[in-house]
Every structure is written in C-alpha cells, then in structure tokens.
Motif scaffolding. Structure first.
Motif, PDB file in Angstrom:
ATOM      1  N   GLU A 108       0.674  -0.974   0.059  1.00 56.31           N
ATOM      2  CA  GLU A 108       0.064   0.401  -0.172  1.00 56.31           C
ATOM      3  C   GLU A 108       1.055   1.735  -0.079  1.00 56.31           C
ATOM      4  O   GLU A 108       0.922   2.311  -0.239  1.00 56.31           O
ATOM      5  CB  GLU A 108      -0.872   0.067   0.838  1.00 56.31           C
ATOM      6  N   GLY A 109       1.685   1.284   1.082  1.00 52.67           N
ATOM      7  CA  GLY A 109       2.630   2.706   0.287  1.00 52.67           C
ATOM      8  C   GLY A 109       3.419   2.277  -0.891  1.00 52.67           C
ATOM      9  O   GLY A 109       4.120   3.380  -0.990  1.00 52.67           O
ATOM     10  N   ASP A 110       3.589   1.873  -1.585  1.00 49.19           N
ATOM     11  CA  ASP A 110       4.516   1.305  -2.257  1.00 49.19           C
ATOM     12  C   ASP A 110       3.133   2.059  -3.320  1.00 49.19           C
ATOM     13  O   ASP A 110       3.646   3.315  -4.157  1.00 49.19           O
ATOM     14  CB  ASP A 110       4.692   0.018  -3.052  1.00 49.19           C
ATOM     15  N   SER A 111       2.006   1.811  -3.308  1.00 52.82           N
ATOM     16  CA  SER A 111       1.069   2.777  -3.853  1.00 52.82           C
ATOM     17  C   SER A 111       0.787   4.474  -4.269  1.00 52.82           C
ATOM     18  O   SER A 111       0.822   5.113  -4.812  1.00 52.82           O
ATOM     19  CB  SER A 111       0.062   2.097  -4.160  1.00 52.82           C
ATOM     20  N   LEU A 112       1.398   4.477  -2.606  1.00 51.67           N
ATOM     21  CA  LEU A 112       1.056   6.324  -2.561  1.00 51.67           C
ATOM     22  C   LEU A 112       1.995   6.927  -2.912  1.00 51.67           C
ATOM     23  O   LEU A 112       2.329   7.711  -3.219  1.00 51.67           O
ATOM     24  CB  LEU A 112       0.719   5.952  -0.625  1.00 51.67           C
ATOM     25  N   HIS A 113       3.848   5.936  -2.633  1.00 51.39           N
ATOM     26  CA  HIS A 113       4.510   6.551  -3.131  1.00 51.39           C
ATOM     27  C   HIS A 113       4.640   7.035  -4.684  1.00 51.39           C
ATOM     28  O   HIS A 113       5.211   7.761  -5.127  1.00 51.39           O
ATOM     29  CB  HIS A 113       5.525   5.581  -2.231  1.00 51.39           C
ATOM     30  N   GLY A 114       3.720   5.854  -4.988  1.00 49.09           N
ATOM     31  CA  GLY A 114       4.121   5.670  -6.537  1.00 49.09           C
ATOM     32  C   GLY A 114       3.577   6.638  -6.949  1.00 49.09           C
ATOM     33  O   GLY A 114       4.010   7.139  -8.297  1.00 49.09           O
ATOM     34  N   GLN A 115       1.943   7.361  -6.191  1.00 52.69           N
ATOM     35  CA  GLN A 115       1.094   8.277  -6.881  1.00 52.69           C
ATOM     36  C   GLN A 115       1.443   9.506  -6.827  1.00 52.69           C
ATOM     37  O   GLN A 115       2.277  10.336  -7.827  1.00 52.69           O
ATOM     38  CB  GLN A 115      -0.200   8.234  -6.356  1.00 52.69           C
ATOM     39  N   ALA A 116       2.759   9.619  -5.666  1.00 51.54           N
ATOM     40  CA  ALA A 116       3.812  11.134  -5.644  1.00 51.54           C
ATOM     41  C   ALA A 116       4.573  11.149  -6.634  1.00 51.54           C
ATOM     42  O   ALA A 116       4.569  12.526  -7.048  1.00 51.54           O
ATOM     43  CB  ALA A 116       4.237  11.040  -4.468  1.00 51.54           C
ATOM     44  N   HIS A 117       5.703  10.075  -7.007  1.00 48.62           N
ATOM     45  CA  HIS A 117       6.187  10.377  -7.379  1.00 48.62           C
ATOM     46  C   HIS A 117       6.323  10.589  -9.565  1.00 48.62           C
ATOM     47  O   HIS A 117       7.014  11.569 -10.128  1.00 48.62           O
ATOM     48  CB  HIS A 117       7.057   8.837  -7.866  1.00 48.62           C
ATOM     49  N   GLU A 118       4.673   9.963  -9.436  1.00 45.37           N
ATOM     50  CA  GLU A 118       4.460   9.890 -10.833  1.00 45.37           C
ATOM     51  C   GLU A 118       3.713  11.838 -11.251  1.00 45.37           C
ATOM     52  O   GLU A 118       3.446  11.918 -11.336  1.00 45.37           O
ATOM     53  CB  GLU A 118       2.932   8.981 -10.941  1.00 45.37           C
ATOM     54  N   PHE A 119       2.386  11.914 -10.164  1.00 44.75           N
ATOM     55  CA  PHE A 119       2.442  13.575 -10.159  1.00 44.75           C
ATOM     56  C   PHE A 119       3.543  14.608  -9.629  1.00 44.75           C
ATOM     57  O   PHE A 119       3.319  15.739 -10.981  1.00 44.75           O
ATOM     58  CB  PHE A 119       1.310  13.534  -8.662  1.00 44.75           C
ATOM     59  N   ASN A 120       4.453  14.306  -9.157  1.00 41.09           N
ATOM     60  CA  ASN A 120       6.019  15.343  -9.115  1.00 41.09           C
ATOM     61  C   ASN A 120       6.031  14.924 -10.571  1.00 41.09           C
ATOM     62  O   ASN A 120       6.367  16.609 -10.876  1.00 41.09           O
ATOM     63  CB  ASN A 120       7.058  14.419  -8.146  1.00 41.09           C
ATOM     64  N   ARG A 121       6.389  14.227 -11.287  1.00 45.80           N
ATOM     65  CA  ARG A 121       6.832  14.086 -12.588  1.00 45.80           C
ATOM     66  C   ARG A 121       5.949  14.407 -13.484  1.00 45.80           C
ATOM     67  O   ARG A 121       6.389  15.991 -14.299  1.00 45.80           O
ATOM     68  CB  ARG A 121       6.780  12.089 -13.331  1.00 45.80           C
TER      69      ARG A 121
END
Length: 99
Positions: free
Chosen positions: A2-15
């Motif tokens: 679950e933390g990976d999904s939240l972390h992944g979303q943050a990185h994608e939005f930041n990109r």
C-alpha cells in the motif's frame, strides 16, 4: 504494498508537475473507487481539462485523497494542473513539483 502505491502516485504526479504542460482542471464530479491505500480512499474524478490556449476535454483522474483533504476538491472547483506531454489524459493537480 500500500505504501508503494502512495509513494508511486506521489512520484508520478511530481513527474507530471515537472514536465507537464500548464492547464486548468474543473472538477465535474467524483466517485469513491471503493479502494483504500494506506487508509485513504481512492477517488475517480470527472475532470474537464483545458490546456492553456487549447480546447477543453474530459478525463477520468484517479487519485488517493485523504478524507480530510477532500474539502479542497469540491464539485465545480477549478484549479491549475499540469498535463503529461506523453499522455494528455494523465494530469496532476497543481503548478509546481513538490519533491
């Protein structure tokens, strides 16, 4: 996981915020996707995106948003966004990278 999904979303939005084209996003509606990530609901937003100098179009935008933060996303709200240059249906709310 679950933390990976939240972390992944943050990185994608930041990109997207880093490389995306500017536009505005108007929230036309939202529904709860019935999923949770790290205890936060996943929402599907119906968004009208208007690229600067371009024609508006509609996207379905999935985002993990805490229940407390949902007040920042009312129906009818218009906010700045960035549009992924590789896929105009990928957007991130905001104007500048946060990471």
């Amino acid at each position: 996981m679950e933390g990976d999904s939240l972390h992944g979303q943050a990185h994608e939005f930041n990109r997207i915020l880093s490389v995306g084209h500017p536009g505005t996003a108007r929230i036309r509606g939202r529904v709860d996707a019935g999923e949770q990530v790290a205890g936060n609901p996943v929402w599907i937003f119906d968004v009208e995106v208007t690229p600067h100098g371009g024609t508006p179009y509609t996207v379905q935008h999935r985002e993990i948003v805490s229940t407390m933060a949902m007040g920042s996303y009312p129906d009818g709200a218009t906010m700045p966004c960035r549009i992924d240059p590789e896929d105009p249906h990928n957007i991130a709310f905001g104007e500048t990278p946060f990471m």
